[in-house]
Design an enzyme around this catalytic site. Structure first.
Site, PDB file in Angstrom:
ATOM      1  N   ARG A 237       0.841  -1.189   0.000  1.00  0.00           N
ATOM      2  CA  ARG A 237       0.000   0.000   0.000  1.00  0.00           C
ATOM      3  C   ARG A 237       0.881   1.247   0.000  1.00  0.00           C
ATOM      4  NH1 ARG A 237      -3.902  -2.026  -1.754  1.00  0.00           N
ATOM      5  NH2 ARG A 237      -5.980  -2.150  -0.863  1.00  0.00           N
ATOM      6  N   ASP A 261       5.512  -0.290  -6.443  1.00  0.00           N
ATOM      7  CA  ASP A 261       4.374  -0.635  -7.296  1.00  0.00           C
ATOM      8  C   ASP A 261       3.127   0.094  -6.822  1.00  0.00           C
ATOM      9  OD1 ASP A 261       3.144  -2.134  -9.438  1.00  0.00           O
ATOM     10  OD2 ASP A 261       2.184  -3.366  -7.911  1.00  0.00           O
ATOM     11  N   GLU A 266      -1.773   7.627  -5.446  1.00  0.00           N
ATOM     12  CA  GLU A 266      -2.035   6.966  -6.729  1.00  0.00           C
ATOM     13  C   GLU A 266      -3.483   7.036  -7.187  1.00  0.00           C
ATOM     14  OE1 GLU A 266      -2.916   2.319  -6.164  1.00  0.00           O
ATOM     15  OE2 GLU A 266      -0.959   2.876  -5.394  1.00  0.00           O
ATOM     16  N   HIS A 298       0.913  -0.326  -9.892  1.00  0.00           N
ATOM     17  CA  HIS A 298       0.085  -1.239  -9.094  1.00  0.00           C
ATOM     18  C   HIS A 298      -0.302  -2.475  -9.905  1.00  0.00           C
ATOM     19  CE1 HIS A 298      -2.651  -0.966  -5.302  1.00  0.00           C
ATOM     20  NE2 HIS A 298      -2.294  -2.210  -5.541  1.00  0.00           N
TER      21      HIS A 298
END
Length: 348
Positions: A237, A261, A266, A298
């Site tokens: 996260r 990632d 985001e 992600h």
């Protein structure tokens, strides 16, 4: 039962339709797909819907839950493990069931975390770009042998455990911190308190859920406890990391490299193409100027196996809810949910 699926990309629709066709109660479920996210602005589009299916960056705070209840929604199905974006107390007040997909291909995320680490460590992304331009010089591409290095894992759920298994296979010393330790990890490494893990690790990989106690667990104070030159990987996260603190540590070379990632801001960026736009997130743009930073969108969960399980489990949750009014993957109130999610997988 009428189900509205939000933030539905073409691949979501493909795997949901395949799972729907195979579902035992396929004739009893009508699915509608929306390519936009579920939030306070779009909830008004919901009409005559019994259940909604949401993704990781959809917003399900109290006001949205209230509006879902007004529209007769009885169930919220999450196509992810994490639920920090859902007000579970508001859902409980309205009698709305919330269910997640607690485990889907944890190896997929673990493998991607290791791929990011290898790319960051050995500069393969830079070598690829150089070679395409006819530049085969090795200057600036020096990495470190991972064999014998100490890898610290924050959070030993299924993904953390899978990552530990891989890194043990690399010949690394593996240590972990988790407030809910699992015996299964002891085959691959040893538990340490957080301060010891930060001080001893050459690589730190994050695999914990985002909640009050873990938000910005990577901050100025904890970065100061890390080894100089540590490599940091986050496939869990974005909110686990204070991005501005990481930027400061990159500028002083205290952190040797970062592979992300996920990113704390985001929500308005990831999963969409912004290549023709000016991105106004100055923190992210500054972060991406460092040659020793890798950012992906992600995608660690993004495998055939994971998408199949996400679709099938989401529909199983709905089928069980139709029969019993709840399901095995239903989430309780915030406290109960936090305990349940302390070990799971990546909160995709």
């Amino acid at each position: 039962m009428k189900l509205s699926v939000f933030s539905a990309k073409p691949y979501d629709k493909t795997y949901f339709e395949a799972a729907h066709a195979e579902a035992a109660s396929s004739d009893s479920i009508k699915v509608t797909y929306h390519d936009f996210p579920l939030n306070e602005e779009t909830v008004s589009f919901i009409k005559d819907t019994d259940a909604v299916c949401a993704f990781v960056n959809d917003s399900l705070h109290g006001a949205v839950i209230d509006m879902l209840a007004e529209r007769g929604v009885k169930a919220i199905l999450l196509r992810c493990a994490g639920f920090n974006h859902v007000d579970l107390d508001a859902a409980a007040r309205h009698g709305i069931m919330v269910a997640n997909v607690p485990s889907y291909s944890p190896e997929a995320v673990a493998e991607f975390a290791v791929a990011l680490l290898q790319t960051l460590n050995r500069n393969t992304h830079r070598a690829y770009n150089r070679a395409r331009e006819g530049n085969f010089a090795l200057n600036g591409l020096l990495g470190r042998t991972l064999h014998g290095k100490t890898v610290g894992i924050l959070g030993v759920g299924k993904i953390g455990l899978a990552t530990a298994r891989i890194m043990k296979g690399f010949g690394c010393r593996v240590i972990a911190f988790d407030p809910f330790p699992s015996k299964a990890f002891e085959e691959y490494g040893e538990y340490r308190d957080l301060d010891t893990l930060l001080a001893e690790s050459d690589v730190i990989s994050l695999h914990c859920p985002l909640m009050e106690k873990t938000k910005h667990i990577i901050n100025d104070q904890n970065i100061a406890k890390m080894k100089k030159g540590v490599l940091l990987v986050n496939t869990s996260r974005g909110g686990l990391i204070d991005t501005k603190a990481v930027i400061k540590a990159l500028k002083t070379h205290h952190i040797g490299g970062v592979a992300l990632d996920v990113y704390e801001g985001e929500g308005d960026l990831f999963y969409d193409d912004h290549s023709g736009e000016i991105i106004h997130d100055d923190v992210l743009m500054r972060l991406m100027t460092f040659h020793n930073v890798i950012v992906s969108g992600h995608q660690a969960f993004f495998t055939v196996e994971a998408l199949t399980e996400i679709a099938e489990c989401s529909l199983r949750n709905l089928e069980e809810f139709m029969k019993t009014g709840s399901c095995a993957n239903a989430l309780g109130n915030t406290d109960k949910g936090a305990k349940k999610s302390s070990l799971p997988v990546r909160n995709v």
